[in-house]
Design an enzyme around this catalytic site. Structure first.
Site, mmCIF file in Angstrom:
data_model
loop_
_atom_site.group_PDB
_atom_site.id
_atom_site.type_symbol
_atom_site.label_atom_id
_atom_site.label_comp_id
_atom_site.label_asym_id
_atom_site.label_seq_id
_atom_site.Cartn_x
_atom_site.Cartn_y
_atom_site.Cartn_z
ATOM 1 N N ASP A 27 0.867 -1.166 0.000
ATOM 2 C CA ASP A 27 0.000 0.000 0.000
ATOM 3 C C ASP A 27 0.917 1.233 0.000
ATOM 4 O O ASP A 27 2.081 1.142 0.413
ATOM 5 C CB ASP A 27 -0.871 -0.031 1.265
ATOM 6 C CG ASP A 27 -1.599 1.273 1.493
ATOM 7 O OD1 ASP A 27 -2.408 1.645 0.651
ATOM 8 O OD2 ASP A 27 -1.309 1.935 2.517
ATOM 9 N N ALA A 28 0.421 2.374 -0.450
ATOM 10 C CA ALA A 28 1.281 3.561 -0.513
ATOM 11 C C ALA A 28 1.075 4.492 0.683
ATOM 12 O O ALA A 28 1.992 4.690 1.502
ATOM 13 C CB ALA A 28 1.026 4.320 -1.818
ATOM 14 N N TYR A 29 -0.123 5.050 0.789
ATOM 15 C CA TYR A 29 -0.362 6.120 1.772
ATOM 16 C C TYR A 29 -0.571 5.539 3.170
ATOM 17 O O TYR A 29 -1.464 4.724 3.391
ATOM 18 C CB TYR A 29 -1.558 6.970 1.339
ATOM 19 C CG TYR A 29 -1.304 7.618 -0.010
ATOM 20 C CD1 TYR A 29 -0.445 8.704 -0.108
ATOM 21 C CD2 TYR A 29 -1.865 7.113 -1.179
ATOM 22 C CE1 TYR A 29 -0.171 9.293 -1.340
ATOM 23 C CE2 TYR A 29 -1.601 7.696 -2.418
ATOM 24 C CZ TYR A 29 -0.745 8.779 -2.485
ATOM 25 O OH TYR A 29 -0.462 9.349 -3.703
ATOM 26 N N ARG A 86 -7.240 12.584 6.741
ATOM 27 C CA ARG A 86 -7.092 11.170 6.385
ATOM 28 C C ARG A 86 -8.422 10.419 6.581
ATOM 29 O O ARG A 86 -8.837 9.629 5.718
ATOM 30 C CB ARG A 86 -6.001 10.548 7.246
ATOM 31 C CG ARG A 86 -5.803 9.060 7.048
ATOM 32 C CD ARG A 86 -5.361 8.729 5.644
ATOM 33 N NE ARG A 86 -4.941 7.330 5.517
ATOM 34 C CZ ARG A 86 -4.674 6.752 4.364
ATOM 35 N NH1 ARG A 86 -4.782 7.428 3.237
ATOM 36 N NH2 ARG A 86 -4.288 5.502 4.327
ATOM 37 N N ASN A 94 -4.753 3.341 -3.836
ATOM 38 C CA ASN A 94 -5.867 4.200 -4.241
ATOM 39 C C ASN A 94 -5.400 5.407 -5.055
ATOM 40 O O ASN A 94 -6.199 6.016 -5.769
ATOM 41 C CB ASN A 94 -6.568 4.752 -2.989
ATOM 42 C CG ASN A 94 -7.544 3.770 -2.369
ATOM 43 O OD1 ASN A 94 -7.931 2.786 -2.982
ATOM 44 N ND2 ASN A 94 -7.941 4.056 -1.132
HETATM 45 C C1 LAC Z 1 -3.673 3.606 -0.476
HETATM 46 C C2 LAC Z 1 -4.419 4.102 0.730
HETATM 47 C C3 LAC Z 1 -5.394 3.111 1.229
HETATM 48 O O1 LAC Z 1 -2.519 3.987 -0.725
HETATM 49 O O2 LAC Z 1 -3.567 4.380 1.742
HETATM 50 O O3 LAC Z 1 -4.272 2.814 -1.220
#
Ligand code: LAC
Length: 232
Positions: free
Chosen positions: A18-20, A49, A126
């Site tokens: 996952d990124a964020y 967030r 996302n």
């Molecule tokens: C993402 C969010 C969920 O990077 O953090 O998909």
């Protein structure tokens, strides 16, 4: 007294991140303006967030997708109104900072070590392709990932199973050969229910979510990862 054995590593062919909130610190944008935001800094980061994620889920439930940049901006608009922070230029500066979020301090070193061990590395997020490219570039991680996969390829947000399926299709391996790493417990549960092996990066030490699926391993930072995943 019996000492608990160290958890055994998960065999995998690829590690998908996952990124964020996992590679990139979602609180970093507001933190860059801490001097200006003062006491509102941490509440703004947390509410931004929360609202951002809520809006992804609410749009998915309605079948009214808008990309993550749009949703992130709409969430920020709500927060600036809710916290009485509607000041000229602030929205634009926060959005620009979101494109260059700082990675967590250990991110680059751990990615290097995983790649050196022979694991394939990818992102499944996302974020829009442009947001992810900007964040990866700003963090100097441009060479690390074989694939940076955006939900825009699917047109719906996590935790829709079609998102996790996209990583399987792009990498050409079975779900059980993917070790999925996320700082978001709900993301981990959905990925686990889909069939990935999962490692939850629980930086805050909070309680686990009560949802289908489960983390296979839990860690406090990415530093633990090289001991918890081995290439098959
Ligand atoms: C993402 C969010 C969920 O990077 O953090 O998909």
């Amino acid at each position: 007294m019996r000492m608990d054995a160290a958890p055994s590593p998960i065999p995998a062919r690829a590690v998908v991140f996952d990124a964020y909130g996992t590679l990139f610190d979602v609180a970093a944008a507001a933190a860059r303006l801490r001097g200006e935001l003062g006491e509102a800094c941490d509440p703004l980061a947390a509410l931004w967030r929360d609202k951002q994620l809520q809006y992804t889920w609410l749009r998915a439930a309605q079948g009214r997708h808008a990309d993550f940049r749009t949703v992130t901006g709409e969430a920020l608009d709500f927060c600036l109104a809710a916290l009485d922070l509607e000041r000229p230029g602030l929205r634009d500066r926060l959005m620009a900072l979101y494109d260059a979020l700082a990675p967590y301090p250990e991110t680059a070193e751990i990615l290097d070590r995983l790649a050196a061990s022979g694991l394939r590395l990818a992102i499944l997020s996302n974020g829009t392709p442009a947001m992810l490219a900007a964040a990866v570039e700003a963090a100097g991680l441009g060479e690390m990932f074989e694939a940076v996969i955006s939900v825009e390829e699917v047109g719906v947000y996590k935790p829709a199973p079609a998102v996790y399926r996209r990583a399987v299709d792009r990498l050409g391996i079975a779900p059980g050969e993917i070790a999925f790493v996320s700082g978001n417990a709900w993301d981990i549960h959905a990925a686990s229910a889909f069939g990935f092996r999962t490692l939850w990066c629980n930086r805050g030490g909070g309680p686990d979510d009560r949802l289908p699926g489960a983390p296979d391993r839990t860690m406090r930072s990415l530093r633990e990862l090289p001991d918890l995943v081995v290439p098959t």
